[in-house]
Design a protein around this motif. Structure first.
Motif, mmCIF file in Angstrom:
data_model
loop_
_atom_site.group_PDB
_atom_site.id
_atom_site.type_symbol
_atom_site.label_atom_id
_atom_site.label_comp_id
_atom_site.label_asym_id
_atom_site.label_seq_id
_atom_site.Cartn_x
_atom_site.Cartn_y
_atom_site.Cartn_z
ATOM 1 N N LEU A 179 -3.588 16.581 85.373
ATOM 2 C CA LEU A 179 -4.286 17.371 84.317
ATOM 3 C C LEU A 179 -5.817 17.025 84.179
ATOM 4 C CD1 LEU A 179 -4.213 19.861 82.395
ATOM 5 C CD2 LEU A 179 -3.699 18.275 80.513
ATOM 6 N N LYS A 180 -6.350 15.875 84.591
ATOM 7 C CA LYS A 180 -7.426 15.375 84.502
ATOM 8 C C LYS A 180 -8.428 15.910 85.724
ATOM 9 C CE LYS A 180 -8.602 10.839 83.718
ATOM 10 N NZ LYS A 180 -8.714 9.593 83.785
ATOM 11 N N THR A 185 -13.800 18.886 84.562
ATOM 12 C CA THR A 185 -14.963 19.767 84.671
ATOM 13 C C THR A 185 -15.005 21.293 84.051
ATOM 14 O OG1 THR A 185 -13.596 20.692 86.570
ATOM 15 C CG2 THR A 185 -14.949 19.042 87.390
ATOM 16 N N ALA A 186 -13.952 21.011 82.996
ATOM 17 C CA ALA A 186 -13.810 22.240 82.152
ATOM 18 C C ALA A 186 -14.836 22.312 81.240
ATOM 19 C CB ALA A 186 -12.352 22.213 81.396
ATOM 20 N N GLY A 216 -10.079 13.326 79.466
ATOM 21 C CA GLY A 216 -11.342 13.739 80.032
ATOM 22 C C GLY A 216 -12.145 14.640 79.454
ATOM 23 N N PHE A 217 -11.894 15.375 78.471
ATOM 24 C CA PHE A 217 -12.774 16.477 78.083
ATOM 25 C C PHE A 217 -14.164 15.938 77.579
ATOM 26 C CE2 PHE A 217 -9.112 19.447 77.918
ATOM 27 C CZ PHE A 217 -9.658 20.756 78.221
ATOM 28 N N ASN A 242 -21.671 24.468 69.569
ATOM 29 C CA ASN A 242 -21.325 25.403 70.646
ATOM 30 C C ASN A 242 -20.400 24.766 71.834
ATOM 31 O OD1 ASN A 242 -21.217 28.029 71.593
ATOM 32 N ND2 ASN A 242 -23.109 27.881 73.034
ATOM 33 N N PRO A 243 -19.042 24.548 71.298
ATOM 34 C CA PRO A 243 -18.529 23.988 72.485
ATOM 35 C C PRO A 243 -17.716 25.012 73.220
ATOM 36 C CG PRO A 243 -17.081 24.012 70.251
ATOM 37 C CD PRO A 243 -18.606 24.545 70.020
ATOM 38 N N GLN A 244 -17.367 24.775 74.368
ATOM 39 C CA GLN A 244 -16.895 25.619 75.460
ATOM 40 C C GLN A 244 -15.464 25.875 75.184
ATOM 41 O OE1 GLN A 244 -19.337 23.557 78.534
ATOM 42 N NE2 GLN A 244 -19.315 25.374 79.588
ATOM 43 N N TRP A 245 -14.758 24.799 74.618
ATOM 44 C CA TRP A 245 -13.123 24.833 74.199
ATOM 45 C C TRP A 245 -13.064 24.138 72.837
ATOM 46 C CZ3 TRP A 245 -9.456 26.317 77.322
ATOM 47 C CH2 TRP A 245 -9.766 26.638 78.770
#
Length: 317
Positions: A179-180, A185-186, A216-217, A242-245
């Motif tokens: 998953l990492k 890079t997410a 690793g987020f 402003n998070p992307q997730w």
């Protein structure tokens, strides 16, 4: 006559010495069949492969269930186990109160070989230890992966499930590594819990820091205090970082509270809709019951499956 009595005495003495030797041997075997377990509240000698097992720590129950370790009793009063642990709500298991308040009378009648405490029953440790050897196998959020590994290995040792524990850990670590390759890079992330219409956020080294510390987020922001109950945040604050997730836990849903607003309702507002996470459809509602109530190796394996599914649904660029 004297010789006869003397011979009889010597025979009796020899028999007594043999019996004492057997008792000593038995005592040594008993000692050899115990393990000294280092845990969150000290060190405790517990019997190897105990039969009557009482569990108050839901994170430990999660791991024990994964290892197919039999349980005799656990709290069933006012407890909402997640779906994968719902079998423990059945009458097959003795009810020993709530997660916070053990029923000491029932516990004494069971005469358990070992009690697994910690978690929400931390304050009851002394009273529980007076009934039976008690261990608190809490997982340390500051060293989550190593702590989870240690607790799994300890349970494997106690219940003679060393091989099963080893495989469980290997499979878990493989899932993390796979998953990492996607999470690092997410983009940035924020973990929030909704409770009673209010929001709190969790960062690295916190109760739900797994998303950052293990997967690793990149944290969308940092907090000075980890705080078991998180850091109070508003929609304005979330928009400002402003998070992307956004990974969401709904506490009310986890504990079966039907009266409060759902997490979806709380987040559905003008400010949250402006965030990158909302606009990219990156708001992930986690299995709150599992995360909030349980929190062992199966919980985090399910979490990774859910996050992996969300990442895979990303449109191709």
């Amino acid at each position: 006559m004297y010789s006869y009595i003397k011979v009889k005495f010597l025979v009796l003495l020899a028999v007594l010495l043999v019996l004492v030797g057997c008792d000593n041997k038995k005592e040594q075997q008993t000692s050899a069949n115990t393990l000294t377990i280092e845990h969150a509240q000290g060190k405790t000698d517990v019997p190897e492969n105990p039969k009557k097992v009482v569990v108050f720590n839901t994170a430990t129950l999660d791991i024990m269930d994964a290892l197919n370790i039999p349980v005799t009793a656990l709290p069933q009063s006012d407890v909402h186990y997640p779906t994968f642990l719902s079998k423990y709500e059945r009458k097959d298991y003795t009810n020993v109160g709530t997660l916070f308040e053990p029923n000491y009378e029932v516990l004494s009648s069971i005469q358990p070989d070992v009690i697994v405490a910690g978690g929400r029953a931390t304050d009851a440790y002394k009273k529980l230890n007076d009934i039976a050897p008690t261990i608190s196998l809490d997982i340390d959020p500051n060293n989550f992966l190593s702590s989870l590994t240690q607790r799994t290995e300890q349970l494997g040792s106690i219940f003679n499930k060393q091989n099963e524990a080893k495989k469980l850990i290997v499979d878990f670590n493989q899932k993390i590594e796979q998953l990492k390759t996607k999470t690092t890079t997410a983009g940035t992330a924020l973990v929030i819990m909704v409770n009673g219409g209010k929001m709190s956020a969790y960062g690295s080294k916190s109760r739900f820091g797994f998303v950052f510390d293990v997967l690793g987020f990149q944290p969308a922001t940092t907090f000075q205090e980890a705080g078991r109950h998180g850091n109070a945040v508003t929609s304005e604050f979330i928009l400002s970082v402003n998070p992307q997730w956004i990974f969401v836990l709904d506490r009310d849903n986890a504990i079966g509270n039907k009266e409060a607003q759902s997490a979806q309702q709380v987040l559905d507002n003008e400010l949250i809709r402006k965030t990158a996470a909302w606009q990219q459809n990156h708001i992930v509602y986690l299995d709150s019951s599992s995360m909030y109530i349980a929190g062992g190796i199966q919980t985090y394996s399910h979490l990774m499956d859910q996050i992996d599914a969300a990442l895979q649904s990303e449109p191709a660029h």
